[in-house]
Write an enzyme that holds these catalytic residues in place. Structure first.
Site, PDB file in Angstrom:
ATOM      1  N   ILE A  19      -1.345  10.791   5.643  1.00  0.00           N
ATOM      2  CA  ILE A  19       0.068  10.707   5.259  1.00  0.00           C
ATOM      3  C   ILE A  19       0.237  11.103   3.794  1.00  0.00           C
ATOM      4  CG2 ILE A  19       2.098   9.207   5.125  1.00  0.00           C
ATOM      5  CD1 ILE A  19       1.022   9.758   8.014  1.00  0.00           C
TER       6      ILE A  19
ATOM      7  N   ASP B 140       1.792  -9.161   1.102  1.00  0.00           N
ATOM      8  CA  ASP B 140       0.501  -8.598   0.676  1.00  0.00           C
ATOM      9  C   ASP B 140      -0.239  -9.689  -0.082  1.00  0.00           C
ATOM     10  OD1 ASP B 140      -1.599  -6.779  -0.420  1.00  0.00           O
ATOM     11  OD2 ASP B 140      -0.250  -5.205   0.260  1.00  0.00           O
TER      12      ASP B 140
ATOM     13  N   TYR C  81     -14.159   1.982   9.347  1.00  0.00           N
ATOM     14  CA  TYR C  81     -12.702   2.121   9.487  1.00  0.00           C
ATOM     15  C   TYR C  81     -12.353   2.582  10.909  1.00  0.00           C
ATOM     16  CZ  TYR C  81      -8.007   4.078   8.479  1.00  0.00           C
ATOM     17  OH  TYR C  81      -6.670   4.386   8.475  1.00  0.00           O
TER      18      TYR C  81
ATOM     19  N   LYS D 173     -10.555   0.572  14.023  1.00  0.00           N
ATOM     20  CA  LYS D 173      -9.284   1.032  14.591  1.00  0.00           C
ATOM     21  C   LYS D 173      -9.385   1.229  16.107  1.00  0.00           C
ATOM     22  CE  LYS D 173      -6.550   1.180  10.972  1.00  0.00           C
ATOM     23  NZ  LYS D 173      -5.293   0.415  10.877  1.00  0.00           N
TER      24      LYS D 173
ATOM     25  N   ARG E 243      -1.453  -8.795  -3.108  1.00  0.00           N
ATOM     26  CA  ARG E 243      -1.368  -8.297  -4.483  1.00  0.00           C
ATOM     27  C   ARG E 243      -0.038  -8.704  -5.110  1.00  0.00           C
ATOM     28  NH1 ARG E 243      -1.923  -2.303  -4.944  1.00  0.00           N
ATOM     29  NH2 ARG E 243      -1.626  -1.859  -2.739  1.00  0.00           N
TER      30      ARG E 243
ATOM     31  N   GLY F  85       0.824  -1.210   0.000  1.00  0.00           N
ATOM     32  CA  GLY F  85       0.000   0.000   0.000  1.00  0.00           C
ATOM     33  C   GLY F  85       0.855   1.257   0.000  1.00  0.00           C
ATOM     34  N   GLN F  86       0.275   2.342   0.458  1.00  0.00           N
ATOM     35  CA  GLN F  86       0.987   3.630   0.418  1.00  0.00           C
ATOM     36  C   GLN F  86       2.229   3.625   1.317  1.00  0.00           C
ATOM     37  OE1 GLN F  86      -1.238   6.995   1.972  1.00  0.00           O
ATOM     38  NE2 GLN F  86       0.263   8.490   1.245  1.00  0.00           N
ATOM     39  N   LEU F  87       2.191   2.901   2.422  1.00  0.00           N
ATOM     40  CA  LEU F  87       3.254   3.048   3.419  1.00  0.00           C
ATOM     41  C   LEU F  87       4.271   1.912   3.489  1.00  0.00           C
ATOM     42  CD1 LEU F  87       1.127   4.428   6.413  1.00  0.00           C
ATOM     43  CD2 LEU F  87       2.133   5.666   4.498  1.00  0.00           C
TER      44      LEU F  87
END
Ligand SMILES: NC(=O)c1ccc[n+]([C@@H]2O[C@H](COP(=O)([O-])OP(=O)(O)OC[C@H]3O[C@@H](n4cnc5c(N)ncnc54)[C@H](O)[C@@H]3O)[C@@H](O)[C@H]2O)c1
Ligand SMILES: C[C@@H](O)[C@H](N)C(=O)O
Length: 374
Positions: free
Chosen positions: A226, A89, A196, A200, A91, A66-68
């Site tokens: 982020i 992951d 979400y 969390k 993917r 992912g992004q991070l």
């Protein structure tokens, strides 16, 4: 007397037995009186192996594409060595990621496979990045519940059982409209209105519960939105603050899906990843809490546009508000109080808005010139 002793022993055994029916495992670790899920006698022998023989932690990152995740793997590999950090992951990894260090397929919903990966690779730190973010979560609540809640349960059980230090990121989205929003402290009302956010808060509470009950070394940071240059966000409410840079450089035009005056806490990715490493390395005795807010800056789309226009004065903005994202953003903190992180383990951000903008434009501009040249 012996009868009374064995009755009370049996009663204690019953009291400590977890609901899944697995056998309690008595560890030397503080408070570990039983561990959830299946534990066989061969596991007990395995668990007696000490991990202190390794110099560096052996890290597994879930949801690492992912992004991070890729950025974190790069940072950790520099410090602990390439082979000691495994990205995972569900993917297909792009070529450059696949060739940059160990990658493995890991679906966090597959408990047995995950356990096998942790055991076979002698994992000692796990960074749990798999999740569905705020906007995609609202679009698929069932999947978000499975990945963010059921998946987390798998991770917690495996980490508790194998004494793995666990990092789970939380978010500004773990707060809701009834939380104090400017600033939002670490401890206050948390009644988020997204799946979400609910998942969390659940992660924060379950991690802290496992810490107290089983001695799990759980560490959690609530990240702001982020901002990164070389990775794309995965479907959140703060994504606009990344997309604006790409569109500004490529087309000179940006359609913003939040209102101009929507204020949210934000951070550059390098600060976020460094904070993650720092809290993972912090001596346990410095952590007065297990879940901390971290912050760097706080701005609105209007503030960001004005700053970007200092570099690209022709940038044209259209506001086309997405009501779902706007409702989410309106329920989130405007500013984050991270004084506990600063006091306890010395958290300090490096990037303010001007440096962030310069860095983003330099990177995206250089990349775009390279693409054109090719
Ligand atoms: N990016 C942010 O702004 C931000 C802010 C606050 C908190 N966080 C948290 O940080 C973590 C990482 O964020 P990100 O932006 O990289 O997320 P992302 O959405 O970009 O990536 C999440 C990854 O999880 C993977 N995933 C989905 N289902 C999975 C499954 N069943 N098994 C394994 N992996 C699965 C996806 O393939 C994806 O690569 C998340 O937990 C997120 O909640 C991120
Ligand atoms: C804030 C964070 O959790 C994520 N970027 C989202 O917007 O969903």
């Amino acid at each position: 007397m012996p009868l009374i002793r064995s009755v009370s022993k049996a009663a204690r055994h019953l009291l400590l037995k977890p609901p899944c029916g697995c056998e309690p495992l008595f560890h030397a670790v503080r408070n570990i009186s039983d561990i959830p899920r299946q534990v066989t006698s061969s596991d007990v022998t395995y668990h007696s192996v000490s991990f202190s023989e390794t110099d560096h932690p052996k890290v597994l990152i879930t949801g690492g594409l992912g992004q991070l995740g890729v950025g974190l793997a790069t940072l950790l590999r520099k410090k602990f060595g390439k082979k000691n950090v495994i990205l995972s992951d569900i993917r297909m990894p792009p070529n450059n990621v696949y060739h940059s260090g160990p990658f493995i397929y890991a679906d966090i919903l597959d408990y047995k496979n995950l356990r096998e990966i942790v055991v076979n690779n002698r994992i000692t730190w796990l960074v749990h990045y798999s999740a569905l973010l705020s906007a995609v979560g609202e679009a698929n609540v069932t999947l978000a519940r499975d990945v963010n809640i059921t998946g987390l349960h798998n991770i917690l059980d495996i980490c508790a059982e194998h004494r793995v230090r666990l990092f789970v990121p939380s978010t500004i989205g773990a707060f809701g409209p009834t939380s104090p929003r400017n600033p939002t402290p670490d401890l206050c009302i948390q009644r988020p209105r997204t799946i979400y956010g609910v998942s969390k808060v659940h992660a924060e509470l379950m991690g802290e519960y496992y810490h107290h009950k089983y001695g799990l070394d759980f560490r959690c940071l609530r990240y702001p939105g982020i901002i990164s240059a070389d990775s794309q966000p995965g479907g959140g409410t703060t994504d606009y603050a990344v997309q604006i840079f790409h569109d500004a450089v490529k087309t000179g035009k940006f359609v913003c899906n939040l209102k101009a005056d929507t204020r949210l806490p934000m951070m550059f990715i390098d600060d976020c990843l460094r904070a993650t490493l720092e809290v993972m390395e912090a001596p346990a005795e410095t952590l007065s809490m297990r879940t901390y807010n971290i912050n760097a800056m706080s701005f609105t789309p209007e503030d960001l546009v004005q700053e970007v226009q200092k570099h690209l004065p022709d940038l044209h903005i259209i506001y086309d508000v997405d009501p779902i994202r706007q409702a989410i953003a309106d329920s989130w903190p405007m500013n984050f109080d991270d004084s506990n992180a600063r006091k306890d383990w010395g958290w300090k951000h490096e990037y303010e808005l001007p440096e962030l903008i310069q860095t983003m434009l330099n990177f995206i501009g250089a990349n775009s010139r390279l693409t054109h040249a090719n």
